[in-house]
Design an enzyme around this catalytic site. Sequence first.
Site, mmCIF file in Angstrom:
data_model
loop_
_atom_site.group_PDB
_atom_site.id
_atom_site.type_symbol
_atom_site.label_atom_id
_atom_site.label_comp_id
_atom_site.label_asym_id
_atom_site.label_seq_id
_atom_site.Cartn_x
_atom_site.Cartn_y
_atom_site.Cartn_z
ATOM 1 N N ASP A 164 0.749 -1.269 -0.018
ATOM 2 C CA ASP A 164 0.140 -0.027 0.027
ATOM 3 C C ASP A 164 0.907 1.146 -0.057
ATOM 4 O OD1 ASP A 164 -0.296 1.025 3.181
ATOM 5 O OD2 ASP A 164 -0.078 -1.100 3.282
ATOM 6 N N ASP B 30 -9.328 3.334 6.348
ATOM 7 C CA ASP B 30 -8.169 3.210 7.107
ATOM 8 C C ASP B 30 -8.403 4.175 8.393
ATOM 9 O OD1 ASP B 30 -5.664 3.139 8.277
ATOM 10 O OD2 ASP B 30 -4.547 3.700 6.603
ATOM 11 N N GLU C 170 -7.059 4.721 12.324
ATOM 12 C CA GLU C 170 -6.062 4.345 13.131
ATOM 13 C C GLU C 170 -5.541 5.797 13.700
ATOM 14 O OE1 GLU C 170 -2.117 3.547 11.127
ATOM 15 O OE2 GLU C 170 -3.640 3.117 9.202
#
Length: 349
Positions: free
Chosen positions: A5, A94, A96
């Site tokens: 990624d 995503d 986090e």
Amino acid sequence: MRGLDVSAYQETVDWSAVAADGASFAYVKATEGTSYISSRFTQQYDGAAAAGLIRGAYHFARPDKASGSAQADYFVDHGGAWQPDGKTLPGVLDIEATRGLPTCYGVSPSATVRWIASFDDEYRRRTGRHPVINTNTSWWSQCTGNSSAFAATNLIWIGSWTGTPHPLPNGWSSYAFWQTSDSGTFPGDQDVFNGTEQDLRNLAANGTYTPPPPPPAGAWPIVQQGYSGRQVTTVQYLLNAHGAALSVDGSFGTATHDAVVAFQTRNQLTPDGIVGPKTWQALITTVKEGDHGPAVRAAQTELKAHGAALSVDGSFGTATHDAVVAFQTRNQLTPDGIVGPSTWLALVN
């Protein structure tokens, strides 16, 4: 299947080289919040596809900014849409920590769960599919209150650089993707897909799939290129015990892959470069008090990982013997102080 990624931090990516090095898929950062579009997104997304990789886009969540639904719309409108063309992976949320900001963005666990649900609902309304959720277990546990609300509907992409994807966040028994390291063979982060090439293609074509169940307790682990951590260190020591001359750095790169292939070839095993059950059983070497060398270092490394206070010096003395006996006792093994097949299996699992 191995992949990577990337984001704008990777300014130039040689996608032909990435494909030649064995990557099958790539995820590319598209958006963040409702005001950021990666300047490299189109170049990376189209470049990966041109090199034959199956690719998808990801959105970096900012629960402290706009609503989940607004960020889902922004993502879909700027590259995150999914289509059943066999080469586009479902979009990723995503979520986090961000360095320099509060760990949970100053948002309560219950509000974070509602935010994710809002993103999930809108992404599904726009694309017909749930987004994959990319997170790590520590953040998820703290910032969602260890919620299991999405485990039945959303695939998990787990970030863990410890050499194992486990433990997974609450509710998930298996993962779809695993980010194993922030550096390695490919540019950007290193990832693996938990399935076959056909599974990966089915995911691109259908927008969903069912990951295989986790291996049963007591199974030999699978260790391969792109992985890092304790199990890789043990493999490297054991390869050196069989004549390899590897730097023991805990990173499964090209040199370790080639050493595995050479070992497999010599031992009439399928030379695929993957350390699975048959290769483990050929690699392990019984060691006991009085022995010296890399295989002893491998055992000491594993014993330390399981809590022993040992020096990894390659010398099987009284301290190592006592640590083995203690480990065997805790694991209902014959406490003979000898590291044989059953003790190796318990150590590396």
